[in-house]
Design a protein around this motif. Structure first.
Motif, mmCIF file in Angstrom:
data_model
loop_
_atom_site.group_PDB
_atom_site.id
_atom_site.type_symbol
_atom_site.label_atom_id
_atom_site.label_comp_id
_atom_site.label_asym_id
_atom_site.label_seq_id
_atom_site.Cartn_x
_atom_site.Cartn_y
_atom_site.Cartn_z
ATOM 1 N N LEU A 74 0.830 -1.210 0.000
ATOM 2 C CA LEU A 74 0.000 0.000 0.000
ATOM 3 C C LEU A 74 0.861 1.255 0.000
ATOM 4 O O LEU A 74 0.628 2.183 -0.766
ATOM 5 N N LYS A 75 1.863 1.246 0.851
ATOM 6 C CA LYS A 75 2.746 2.412 0.997
ATOM 7 C C LYS A 75 3.425 2.726 -0.343
ATOM 8 O O LYS A 75 3.491 3.887 -0.762
ATOM 9 N N LYS A 76 3.871 1.673 -1.014
ATOM 10 C CA LYS A 76 4.573 1.836 -2.287
ATOM 11 C C LYS A 76 3.631 2.410 -3.346
ATOM 12 O O LYS A 76 3.975 3.337 -4.076
ATOM 13 N N ARG A 77 2.407 1.868 -3.400
ATOM 14 C CA ARG A 77 1.446 2.322 -4.414
ATOM 15 C C ARG A 77 1.011 3.773 -4.151
ATOM 16 O O ARG A 77 0.877 4.572 -5.086
ATOM 17 N N VAL A 78 0.787 4.093 -2.867
ATOM 18 C CA VAL A 78 0.372 5.457 -2.516
ATOM 19 C C VAL A 78 1.497 6.440 -2.864
ATOM 20 O O VAL A 78 1.240 7.544 -3.374
ATOM 21 N N ALA A 79 2.736 6.036 -2.644
ATOM 22 C CA ALA A 79 3.876 6.903 -2.984
ATOM 23 C C ALA A 79 3.928 7.144 -4.493
ATOM 24 O O ALA A 79 4.210 8.260 -4.948
ATOM 25 N N GLU A 80 3.639 6.099 -5.280
ATOM 26 C CA GLU A 80 3.626 6.262 -6.750
ATOM 27 C C GLU A 80 2.566 7.276 -7.169
ATOM 28 O O GLU A 80 2.813 8.151 -7.995
ATOM 29 N N LEU A 81 1.375 7.144 -6.572
ATOM 30 C CA LEU A 81 0.293 8.095 -6.897
ATOM 31 C C LEU A 81 0.705 9.511 -6.509
ATOM 32 O O LEU A 81 0.475 10.461 -7.254
ATOM 33 N N GLY A 82 1.320 9.646 -5.343
ATOM 34 C CA GLY A 82 1.773 10.956 -4.868
ATOM 35 C C GLY A 82 2.767 11.581 -5.840
ATOM 36 O O GLY A 82 2.702 12.783 -6.123
ATOM 37 N N ARG A 83 3.661 10.767 -6.372
ATOM 38 C CA ARG A 83 4.650 11.287 -7.335
ATOM 39 C C ARG A 83 3.970 11.746 -8.619
ATOM 40 O O ARG A 83 4.301 12.793 -9.171
ATOM 41 N N GLU A 84 2.998 10.960 -9.086
ATOM 42 C CA GLU A 84 2.255 11.335 -10.311
ATOM 43 C C GLU A 84 1.522 12.664 -10.122
ATOM 44 O O GLU A 84 1.558 13.541 -10.979
ATOM 45 N N ILE A 85 0.868 12.781 -8.966
ATOM 46 C CA ILE A 85 0.102 14.006 -8.668
ATOM 47 C C ILE A 85 1.059 15.195 -8.561
ATOM 48 O O ILE A 85 0.774 16.277 -9.079
ATOM 49 N N ILE A 103 -1.249 12.692 0.911
ATOM 50 C CA ILE A 103 -0.722 14.072 0.885
ATOM 51 C C ILE A 103 0.720 14.133 1.382
ATOM 52 O O ILE A 103 1.457 15.026 0.997
ATOM 53 N N LYS A 104 1.109 13.151 2.213
ATOM 54 C CA LYS A 104 2.506 13.136 2.669
ATOM 55 C C LYS A 104 3.459 12.810 1.510
ATOM 56 O O LYS A 104 4.644 13.061 1.585
ATOM 57 N N GLU A 105 2.901 12.232 0.448
ATOM 58 C CA GLU A 105 3.712 11.861 -0.724
ATOM 59 C C GLU A 105 3.612 12.897 -1.849
ATOM 60 O O GLU A 105 4.127 12.675 -2.937
ATOM 61 N N ILE A 106 2.901 13.996 -1.617
ATOM 62 C CA ILE A 106 2.780 15.040 -2.641
ATOM 63 C C ILE A 106 3.708 16.190 -2.249
ATOM 64 O O ILE A 106 3.520 16.803 -1.194
ATOM 65 N N ASP A 107 4.672 16.451 -3.102
ATOM 66 C CA ASP A 107 5.705 17.433 -2.766
ATOM 67 C C ASP A 107 5.352 18.791 -3.391
ATOM 68 O O ASP A 107 6.056 19.282 -4.263
ATOM 69 N N LEU A 108 4.249 19.368 -2.939
ATOM 70 C CA LEU A 108 3.752 20.641 -3.470
ATOM 71 C C LEU A 108 2.974 21.360 -2.373
ATOM 72 O O LEU A 108 2.465 20.708 -1.466
ATOM 73 N N PRO A 109 2.811 22.684 -2.490
ATOM 74 C CA PRO A 109 1.876 23.352 -1.579
ATOM 75 C C PRO A 109 0.462 22.869 -1.897
ATOM 76 O O PRO A 109 0.113 22.741 -3.079
ATOM 77 N N LEU A 110 -0.331 22.586 -0.893
ATOM 78 C CA LEU A 110 -1.713 22.152 -1.136
ATOM 79 C C LEU A 110 -2.571 22.445 0.083
ATOM 80 O O LEU A 110 -2.054 22.683 1.166
ATOM 81 N N SER A 111 -3.883 22.445 -0.126
ATOM 82 C CA SER A 111 -4.820 22.522 1.003
ATOM 83 C C SER A 111 -5.666 21.259 1.003
ATOM 84 O O SER A 111 -5.770 20.574 -0.023
ATOM 85 N N ILE A 112 -6.262 20.994 2.155
ATOM 86 C CA ILE A 112 -7.206 19.870 2.220
ATOM 87 C C ILE A 112 -8.548 20.374 2.753
ATOM 88 O O ILE A 112 -8.610 21.359 3.485
ATOM 89 N N ASP A 113 -9.587 19.687 2.359
ATOM 90 C CA ASP A 113 -10.905 19.980 2.899
ATOM 91 C C ASP A 113 -11.688 18.668 2.937
ATOM 92 O O ASP A 113 -11.290 17.681 2.301
ATOM 93 N N PHE A 114 -12.765 18.661 3.695
ATOM 94 C CA PHE A 114 -13.504 17.420 3.927
ATOM 95 C C PHE A 114 -14.980 17.598 3.624
ATOM 96 O O PHE A 114 -15.554 18.658 3.887
#
Ligand code: 5GP
Length: 181
Positions: free
Chosen positions: A25-36, A62-73
């Motif tokens: 899971l960690k590996k796949r989530v990191a891949e998605l984070g890099r793509e985003i 979001i920990k795998e996305i290396d950009l400024p971002l906001s979150i909302d729910f």
């Protein structure tokens, strides 16, 4: 048979077998984070998490996305017949922020028939975001009723019921790894 072992048996019957390990899971989530990260450079990224199922995925993603971002729910309740949703959705907690002019990324646990997400897309598009895309951990396209464009999907899965990593069975088991039954 003791009460404890009966509970254990029930739990095992609900959970079934582990689908992906924590490391997978960690590996796949990191891949998605890099793509985003690659796709959202110079954009105004707002990750919108659909509660409650999407919450663990959002936190790890979001920990795998290396950009400024906001979150909302946003919290919704869906009305289903058995385990099939009807697309009748009620917003029980709306976003805190305006999404006008933002690059919205909806973060979902699973897209099954697509009825829930198609309602959400209609609702959010009416608020004039600059762009809107979907990132789902699980894509069960075999049961899709509405044609939905999913930009980021962690895994394609089959018919099995999934619990863990944010997904529940009767509000339980969200804290486990992913299991399928
Ligand atoms: P859809 O409207 O796409 O049919 O359903 C999406 C919602 O149904 C998901 O956000 C999730 O809450 C729920 N759901 C669909 N399949 C599963 C599953 O296998 N396990 C769990 N726990 N929830 C599911």
């Amino acid at each position: 048979m003791g009460k404890e072992s009966e509970e254990e048996l029930t739990k095992n019957a609900i959970l079934g077998k582990e689908l992906f390990s924590e490391a997978d899971l960690k590996k796949r989530v990191a891949e998605l984070g890099r793509e985003i990260t690659k796709d959202y450079k110079h954009k105004n990224l707002l990750a919108v998490c659909i509660l409650k199922g999407g919450v663990i995925f959002l936190v790890d993603l979001i920990k795998e996305i290396d950009l400024p971002l906001s979150i909302d729910f946003m919290s919704i309740s869906t009305y289903g017949i058995g385990n099939t949703s009807t697309g009748v959705v009620r917003i029980t907690k709306d976003l805190d922020e305006s999404i006008e002019g933002r690059d919205v990324l909806i973060v979902e646990d699973i897209i099954d028939t697509g009825l829930t997400i198609s309602y959400l897309l209609r609702n959010l598009r009416s608020r004039f975001p600059k762009s809107i895309e979907i990132c789902t951990l699980l894509d069960r396209d075999v049961r899709r009723i509405v044609d939905i464009k999913i930009k980021y999907a962690g895994y394609r899965i089959g018919e099995q019921y999934i619990v863990g990593y944010g997904l529940d069975y009767k509000q339980q088991f969200r804290n486990l790894n992913l299991y399928m039954n």
